[in-house]
Motif scaffolding. Structure first.
Motif, PDB file in Angstrom:
ATOM      1  N   ARG A   6       0.818  -1.217   0.000  1.00  0.00           N
ATOM      2  CA  ARG A   6       0.000   0.000   0.000  1.00  0.00           C
ATOM      3  C   ARG A   6       0.851   1.266   0.000  1.00  0.00           C
ATOM      4  O   ARG A   6       0.376   2.327   0.330  1.00  0.00           O
ATOM      5  CB  ARG A   6      -0.929   0.006   1.214  1.00  0.00           C
ATOM      6  N   GLY A   7       2.100   1.120  -0.369  1.00  0.00           N
ATOM      7  CA  GLY A   7       2.988   2.276  -0.411  1.00  0.00           C
ATOM      8  C   GLY A   7       4.373   1.886   0.041  1.00  0.00           C
ATOM      9  O   GLY A   7       4.685   0.715   0.235  1.00  0.00           O
ATOM     10  N   SER A   8       5.207   2.875   0.236  1.00  0.00           N
ATOM     11  CA  SER A   8       6.607   2.612   0.555  1.00  0.00           C
ATOM     12  C   SER A   8       6.823   2.110   1.977  1.00  0.00           C
ATOM     13  O   SER A   8       7.854   1.511   2.266  1.00  0.00           O
ATOM     14  CB  SER A   8       7.445   3.869   0.321  1.00  0.00           C
ATOM     15  N   ASN A   9       5.854   2.312   2.875  1.00  0.00           N
ATOM     16  CA  ASN A   9       6.069   1.862   4.258  1.00  0.00           C
ATOM     17  C   ASN A   9       4.791   1.297   4.883  1.00  0.00           C
ATOM     18  O   ASN A   9       4.579   1.399   6.067  1.00  0.00           O
ATOM     19  CB  ASN A   9       6.621   3.001   5.107  1.00  0.00           C
ATOM     20  N   ARG A  36      11.060  -8.586   9.087  1.00  0.00           N
ATOM     21  CA  ARG A  36      11.756  -8.511   7.798  1.00  0.00           C
ATOM     22  C   ARG A  36      12.183  -9.911   7.382  1.00  0.00           C
ATOM     23  O   ARG A  36      12.722 -10.677   8.190  1.00  0.00           O
ATOM     24  CB  ARG A  36      12.978  -7.602   7.887  1.00  0.00           C
ATOM     25  N   TYR A  37      11.946 -10.230   6.119  1.00  0.00           N
ATOM     26  CA  TYR A  37      12.297 -11.534   5.588  1.00  0.00           C
ATOM     27  C   TYR A  37      13.801 -11.769   5.685  1.00  0.00           C
ATOM     28  O   TYR A  37      14.599 -10.893   5.370  1.00  0.00           O
ATOM     29  CB  TYR A  37      11.846 -11.644   4.129  1.00  0.00           C
ATOM     30  N   GLY A  38      14.177 -12.952   6.141  1.00  0.00           N
ATOM     31  CA  GLY A  38      15.584 -13.326   6.228  1.00  0.00           C
ATOM     32  C   GLY A  38      16.291 -12.805   7.462  1.00  0.00           C
ATOM     33  O   GLY A  38      17.478 -13.064   7.653  1.00  0.00           O
ATOM     34  N   LEU A  60       6.769   0.691   8.111  1.00  0.00           N
ATOM     35  CA  LEU A  60       7.719  -0.318   7.654  1.00  0.00           C
ATOM     36  C   LEU A  60       8.824   0.317   6.817  1.00  0.00           C
ATOM     37  O   LEU A  60       8.719   1.463   6.394  1.00  0.00           O
ATOM     38  CB  LEU A  60       6.977  -1.380   6.835  1.00  0.00           C
ATOM     39  N   SER A  61       9.861  -0.455   6.564  1.00  0.00           N
ATOM     40  CA  SER A  61      10.975   0.029   5.739  1.00  0.00           C
ATOM     41  C   SER A  61      10.607  -0.021   4.258  1.00  0.00           C
ATOM     42  O   SER A  61       9.923  -0.944   3.807  1.00  0.00           O
ATOM     43  CB  SER A  61      12.220  -0.823   5.974  1.00  0.00           C
TER      44      SER A  61
END
Length: 90
Positions: A6-9, A36-38, A60-61
């Motif tokens: 839904r956007g950058s964050n 965060r994945y990984g 979010l990042s």
């Protein structure tokens, strides 16, 4: 279960109601975990009631993939989980 960028964050996570015959007890709500994945970070956890089927996660990042897990919860416990990987935008 599925997720939308839904956007950058910002991500929007959606899931369906668990059929009563699959709950193995009285459904108290849902639990959503994400990180965060990984990464080896601890999961951030949200517990929501049975009428909630959408969770909007903000702050979010940018351009980052997240591991998201959703499960029903009863007095007996949680699970099984559905897992998806969803990325934020630029």
């Amino acid at each position: 279960m599925y997720g939308y960028n839904r956007g950058s964050n910002y991500l929007s996570i959606h899931w369906s109601t668990i059929p009563e015959e699959d709950t193995h007890g009285v459904l108290l709500g849902y639990v959503v975990y994400f990180r965060r994945y990984g990464s080896y970070e601890s999961f951030t956890t949200f517990k929501v009631n049975t009428s909630t089927h959408v969770l909007r996660i903000k702050g979010l990042s940018e351009a980052t993939t997240y591991e998201i897990k959703v499960a029903g919860r009863t007095s007996v416990g949680e699970g099984p989980f559905r897992t998806r990987y969803v990325s934020t935008g630029w």
